[in-house]
Structure formats: structure tokens, C-alpha cells
Design an enzyme around this catalytic site. Structure first.
Site, PDB file in Angstrom:
ATOM      1  N   SER A  95       0.813  -1.211   0.000  1.00  0.00           N
ATOM      2  CA  SER A  95       0.000   0.000   0.000  1.00  0.00           C
ATOM      3  C   SER A  95       0.853   1.271   0.000  1.00  0.00           C
ATOM      4  CB  SER A  95      -0.954  -0.063   1.209  1.00  0.00           C
ATOM      5  OG  SER A  95      -1.965   0.883   1.104  1.00  0.00           O
ATOM      6  N   ASP A 224      -9.572  -5.203  -5.043  1.00  0.00           N
ATOM      7  CA  ASP A 224      -9.098  -4.180  -4.122  1.00  0.00           C
ATOM      8  C   ASP A 224      -9.952  -2.916  -4.246  1.00  0.00           C
ATOM      9  OD1 ASP A 224      -7.583  -2.284  -2.766  1.00  0.00           O
ATOM     10  OD2 ASP A 224      -5.682  -3.180  -3.381  1.00  0.00           O
ATOM     11  N   HIS A 252      -7.726  -5.420  -0.546  1.00  0.00           N
ATOM     12  CA  HIS A 252      -6.463  -4.690  -0.396  1.00  0.00           C
ATOM     13  C   HIS A 252      -5.518  -5.364   0.612  1.00  0.00           C
ATOM     14  CE1 HIS A 252      -3.866  -1.265  -0.841  1.00  0.00           C
ATOM     15  NE2 HIS A 252      -3.902  -0.988   0.444  1.00  0.00           N
TER      16      HIS A 252
END
Ligand SMILES: *[C@@H]1O[C@H](CO)[C@@H](O)[C@H](O)[C@H]1NC(C)=O
Ligand SMILES: *[C@@H]1O[C@H](CO)[C@@H](O)[C@H](O)[C@H]1NC(C)=O
Ligand SMILES: *[C@@H]1O[C@H](CO)[C@@H](O)[C@H](O)[C@H]1NC(C)=O
Length: 284
Positions: A95, A224, A252
């Protein structure tokens, strides 16, 4: 949890039996926004169970007047502390952690065998962090119930962001085991936003010579809602890595949702790019 541990030992047995390439690798794991080293607990356990060296770092906590440089400091300090004679590390960012590992690649290309971006921000020499940030957040209402923090007064841009429970549940952990969501809801912290354009432009200067010299692999997450597939592809097109892999059926937080898939991909990638892990010894 018991089932997970049973799986860990099964995997460990299978790999021990079948391994012909069992050189120890050093994996350095970097978390995303609002998270900490804790979010790697499954993947780190798996990697350690087969004998690898794992360092999961906590980036500097946010809050008051945060800056880029300070946040990434634990990672750069760690890489700086590795002796030049040590084997190169496998650097993994999830991320927003992709931003931190990108800065680290630029600073220490000679200490990294391969960099792995797991549904992560992947700025490059011709793709700025701000462009990615703009693109991520342009969707109306993207941040849902998250709260912006204004350390520099209401007339200045926000300095930090606190993800709301609905944002965490539906954008990040939609398909994750419920206990991981509970963990995240109790541990998530506000994190710094990097609105200072001058600082960002200056600090996130990525070059072909340094950043571009390290092999990069991007792992896509197909369901995601935090970093949409279209956005993952958009970054990949503008800053192509050597390799793209897809993990299907995951949100995610793939490191919580499909830890075994991440584990096996990390091992494969580390092996595949280990040609780049040897130190070149200068001869005179
Ligand atoms: C693992 O990494 C640490 C931190 O750099 C280092 O001190 C240690 O020697 C490494 N262990 C192995 C087995 O490589
Ligand atoms: C990002 O958005 C801001 C505000 O809309 C704008 O000022 C800036 O130019 C954009 N930057 C990039 C790199 O797209
Ligand atoms: C993921 O799903 C897509 C579309 O359903 C399929 O084409 C692809 O082969 C799958 N990839 C993997 C690695 O399972």
C-alpha cells in the site's frame, strides 16, 4: 488461529522436504498507511518458519507536524545499518509503504536484490507521488468516514488522516478474516499526509540510475477497493516493473486475506531475482 499454525507447520515441512534452493534470504517488510509492523504477523511467521530472516519495521508514528523524511527514517536507518558485506535484502512494501520503499531504493540500490510492491504506491522517475495521490483520491467521497487532522490550523491543508471504521472495513478489509478487521480497528493510527509539494518533489526524486537499477515486481490484488485495479494498472503502465503478478480473490489486505499466496510469491520472487543478491566484490 490453530488452523493457521497447523498450516504453517505443514508448509514448513513441505518446503524443508522439497527445498533444493534453501539459501536464507532477508525480507524487509514495510506496512501501509495507518498500519504497523503488526500487520505482517502471518506472512512473517510463514517466512520465519522456513528459516528466512525477517525484519518488519514500524515507520515513525504520525501526528504533529509530520514530515516525509521522518516517517521513512526507520527504514533508511535500518538499511544504512546493514554492513556493505551483508547479502542484499528483499524489500517488500504494501500500500502506501510503496512510497517508503521507493525512497529506500533510490538511497540504497546496492543493498536491495529485488523490490516487491504489493498493491502499493509505485512512483518512479516519470511518475510522481503526487500524481498517484491525486488519482487515488479523486473519487468523490473516497475517504468515507475518515477524519482529516489539521495540526497547522483550519486554514492550512490537513497534515494527517485517520481512517474511519467504515473505510477500513469496506475499502481495505472487505474479504479479510473478521479477526483481522477487529485487530486493524483497534490498532489503526492517524498517518501523515504529504501536502507540502516542495518537500515531496525534493524528497521523492527517483532516478533511472539508482531507482531504475533495482528489479521491481508488482503484485496486483484483483478485488481491491482501496487501490482499485484500474489504478494499479495505471501505475504499472507509467512505471513498468520487470514483472507483474496477480492474486485473485483478494481485497487490499492480501497479507491478511491470502497470506499463503503472498508467502509463496515472495519466496519465488526472492529466488528468481537472487542473481542480483550477490555482492560485487571490487578487485584491485
Ligand atoms: C538477520 O538480520 C539481522 C539484522 O540485519 C542480522 O543481524 C542477522 O545476522 C541476520 N541473520 C541471518 C541469519 O542472516
Ligand atoms: C494534484 O492535485 C493538486 C490539487 O488539485 C494540484 O495542485 C497538483 O498540481 C496535482 N499534482 C499532480 C502532480 O497531479
Ligand atoms: C485470475 O483471474 C483472471 C480472470 O478471472 C484469470 O484470467 C487469471 O488466470 C487468474 N490468475 C491467477 C493467477 O489465478
Amino acid at each position: 488461529m490453530r488452523r493457521f499454525l497447523a498450516l504453517v507447520s505443514l508448509v514448513a515441512c513441505l518446503l524443508t522436504l522439497s527445498s533444493n534452493v534453501n539459501a536464507t534470504k532477508h525480507f524487509v517488510l514495510v506496512h501501509g498507511a495507518a498500519h504497523g509492523a503488526w500487520c505482517w504477523y502471518k506472512v512473517a511467521t510463514l517466512l520465519e518458519s522456513v528459516g528466512h530472516n525477517v525484519t518488519a519495521l514500524d515507520l515513525t508514528a504520525s501526528g504533529v507536524n509530520p514530515s516525509h523524511v521522518r516517517q521513512v527514517k526507520p527504514l533508511t536507518d535500518f538499511l544504512a545499518s546493514l554492513p556493505d558485506t551483508a547479502d542484499k535484502v528483499v524489500l517488500v512494501g504494501h500500500s502506501l509503504g510503496g512510497l517508503s520503499i521507493s525512497l529506500a531504493i533510490e538511497s540504497f540500490p546496492h543493498k536491495i536484490s529485488v523490490a516487491i510492491f504489493i498493491s502499493a504506491f509505485m512512483p518512479g522517475p516519470s511518475l510522481s507521488y503526487l500524481a498517484i495521490y491525486n488519482k487515488t483520491t479523486q473519487e468523490e467521497g473516497y475517504f468515507m468516514d475518515s477524519q482529516f487532522i489539521y495540526d497547522e490550523g483550519p486554514n492550512n491543508p490537513p497534515t494527517a488522516l485517520h481512517f474511519g471504521p467504515n473505510f477500513i472495513a469496506s475499502r481495505l478489509y472487505k474479504l479479510s478474516p473478521p479477526e483481522d478487521l477487529v485487530l486493524a480497528l483497534s490498532l489503526a493510527r492517524p498517518f501523515p499526509l504529504f501536502y507540502d509539494q516542495k518537500l515531496v518533489t525534493k524528497e521523492v526524486k527517483l532516478t533511472e540510475e539508482r531507482y531504475g537499477s533495482v528489479p521491481r515486481v508488482f503484485i496486483m490484488c484483483d478485488q481491491d477497493n482501496g487501490l482499485e485495479v484500474s489504478l494499479q494498472k495505471w501505475m504499472i503502465e507509467r512505471n513498468p516493473p520487470l514483472e507483474v503478478r496477480v492474486i485473485n480473490g483478494t481485497d487490499h489486505m492480501v497479507i491478511a486475506t491470502k497470506p499463503l499466496k503472498i508467502f509463496s510469491n515472495l519466496i519465488e520472487i526472492a529466488e528468481k531475482y537472487s542473481y542480483n543478491s550477490l555482492k560485487l566484490i571490487a578487485t584491485s
